[in-house]
Design an enzyme around this catalytic site. Structure first.
Site: not given
Length: 533
Positions: A43, A144, A223, A285, A314, A447, A482
């Site tokens: 093609g 290569k 950065y 965050h 922000g 927790r 849990f």
């Protein structure tokens, strides 16, 4: 690269065989105008001839016709010898002369559309037929031998090729050829990665011995997480709605942290089906500082904002329905880094145009949070790979373990809180009341500490709003794992929670259930954990 390789290599003979015909005839005409002989296949050759160009069929070069439905056409010494021969090696030159092999100075190849074929949901046999063989073999050979051969695999490099040729009187320079070779090897690596990943899935191999990952550069970032870290953003080629496929309408380019937080926000809000009404998630965050439902989008935003107004400043805002003018007006009252939504109306766009630093992203929809995807992260010396957490529960999955059953309102809030907790860093504690978060504790080693932090935030926000009682008073609470002891549960009860949802399964379940009963709490187990590290 050989020691005696010429600084610049003239391009006199090019082999072009591309699946993607974008820019093909323009390239062919530009090369022909520079005196380059064109070889081609199938093609590609037809398209070049239709443009009025003189083209030599590769079959005339090899002495063999294309055969086996095009599977065999370029796998021949006359092609690979022309690509691999070292032009400063006497033995190579002698072999070329003996076997009548002419050099090929430029290879332009892009591969069969395997990735696109898979994305369309084609069957196994069709995918197999779209695995290119000759193309990668030629690309690797030309790359290569980049001391003498230029190899182009991306349409976007056509103009760069012509520019380098013009700069060097019809030749290419060594630096440019090296860059082309690196790009070429990255392309064949990505192609093989796509094939191997698809095949592992197609044949049901969950943990293949070798796994390859690949991406295409979308953006070189200023950065990384911090200014001393370099970073870039790569696309994996999927069409999943989200930050990678979104349209950015305004604002500075996204930073590393923007991209990470925006993804977290949009994946969370996608848990909240837009068919059941507007929802908003505010992220800071990578943790939610407010998530809420509302009768309108502006109400959903206000309720999310009222969970933790300080942290929302922000932040990143994600919506599960298109942004409207009223919501945009409200969002504009504070500084926001990014807003992402499945669309935005003209009023919203006009309002945000006044906020030069706000980035507005729109997507083609919401991501499918039930999709089977992989997630991975680097560790020293390796990669951790797992299924993406697409676990979901419904009311039917819940196990009532206390004497008191949750009310209908508590049950709705428990299920909502559970969806949010899935997206909070462990240890996660989420208080919810009337379809809105009223306290979030995230990322603590204990927790109990997460429970207390979330309760403290609910008190602080109540004070800021001039309320007599903490926001968490009369709320429900979700824990991503849990409660091993009653202390975390009791801290939630002290904060005002009346119902609890968590996975259960601890050796201390009996003590925790007794503490819940003694406190008059309703508690349900999910049998599913949502750690998020």
């Amino acid at each position: 690269m050989t020691n005696n390789a010429p600084a610049n290599t003239p391009i006199r003979r090019a082999l072009i065989s591309v699946s993607d015909k974008t820019g093909l005839t323009d390239l062919g005409q530009a090369l022909a105008a520079r005196g380059v002989e064109l070889l081609s296949t199938g093609g590609s050759a037809k398209a070049l001839r239709d443009a009025g160009l003189t083209v030599t069929d590769v079959a005339d070069v090899t002495g063999f016709p294309e055969m086996m439905d095009g599977r065999v056409k370029t796998l021949h010494p006359n092609v690979h010898g022309g690509l691999l021969a070292l032009r400063d090696n006497a033995d190579h030159l002698a072999a070329m002369e003996t076997h009548d092999i002419a050099p090929i100075d430029l290879l332009v190849v892009n591969l069969y559309p395997f990735e696109e074929t898979v994305a369309k949901g084609a069957d196994y046999d069709t995918c197999i037929e779209n695995i290119d063989i000759g193309g990668p073999a030629m690309i690797r050979a030309a790359a290569k031998n980049h001391a003498f051969v230029s190899v182009v695999v991306d349409v976007e490099d056509y103009e760069k090729l012509l520019g380098d040729m013009d700069q060097h009187s019809g030749a290419t320079c060594p630096k440019f050829r090296k860059k082309l070779a690196q790009t070429a090897y990255a392309r064949t690596a990505a192609y093989d990665a796509a094939v191997s990943t698809w095949m592992a899935s197609a044949i049901g191999v969950e943990t293949p011995r070798r796994r390859a990952f690949a991406g295409t550069l979308a953006q070189t970032l200023r950065y990384g997480e911090n200014p001393h870290q370099s970073a870039a953003f790569y696309l994996d080629g999927s069409d999943r709605p989200g930050v990678a496929t979104a349209v950015q309408h305004q604002g500075k380019e996204l930073s590393y942290n923007n991209i990470n937080d925006t993804d977290a926000a949009f994946e969370l809000v996608a848990e909240l089906d837009p068919n059941y009404g507007p929802a908003c998630a505010i992220i800071k965050h990578a943790n939610p500082c407010g998530v809420a439902l509302g009768a309108t989008m502006v109400e959903a935003y206000k309720r999310a904002f009222d969970c933790d107004r300080t942290s929302a400043f922000g932040g990143i805002i994600a919506l599960n329905q298109p942004l409207d003018g009223a919501t945009a007006e409200e969002i504009s009252k504070i500084f926001t880094e990014v807003v992402i939504a499945p669309g935005a109306d003209a009023d919203a766009m006009e309002i945000f145009r006044k906020k030069k630093n706000l980035r507005l992203l729109t997507t083609a929809g919401l991501p499918d949070v039930t999709a089977a995807l992989l997630s991975y992260r680097q560790v020293s010396g390796g990669l951790l790979v797992q299924d993406k957490d697409n676990g979901h529960i419904s009311e039917n999955n819940l196990k009532l373990v206390t004497k008191r059953s949750p009310t209908d309102a508590e049950l709705a809030d428990l299920l909502f809180a559970w969806k949010v907790a899935k997206h909070v860093k462990s240890n996660a504690i989420v208080y919810v009341k009337d379809g809105a978060t009223v306290g979030v504790g995230a990322g603590q080693m204990s927790r109990v500490d997460s429970s207390r932090i979330a309760a403290r935030k609910s008190q602080d926000m109540a004070d800021a709003l001039g309320l007599a009682a903490p926001l968490a008073q009369g709320s429900v609470v979700a824990s991503d794992a849990f409660f091993p002891f009653p202390d975390g549960l009791l801290a939630a009860a002290e904060a005002g929670a009346t119902a609890v949802i968590h996975p259960g399964g601890s050796m201390g379940d009996k003590a925790v259930i007794k503490a819940a009963d003694d406190a008059g709490l309703a508690m349900v187990f999910t049998g599913m954990r949502h750690f998020r590290h």
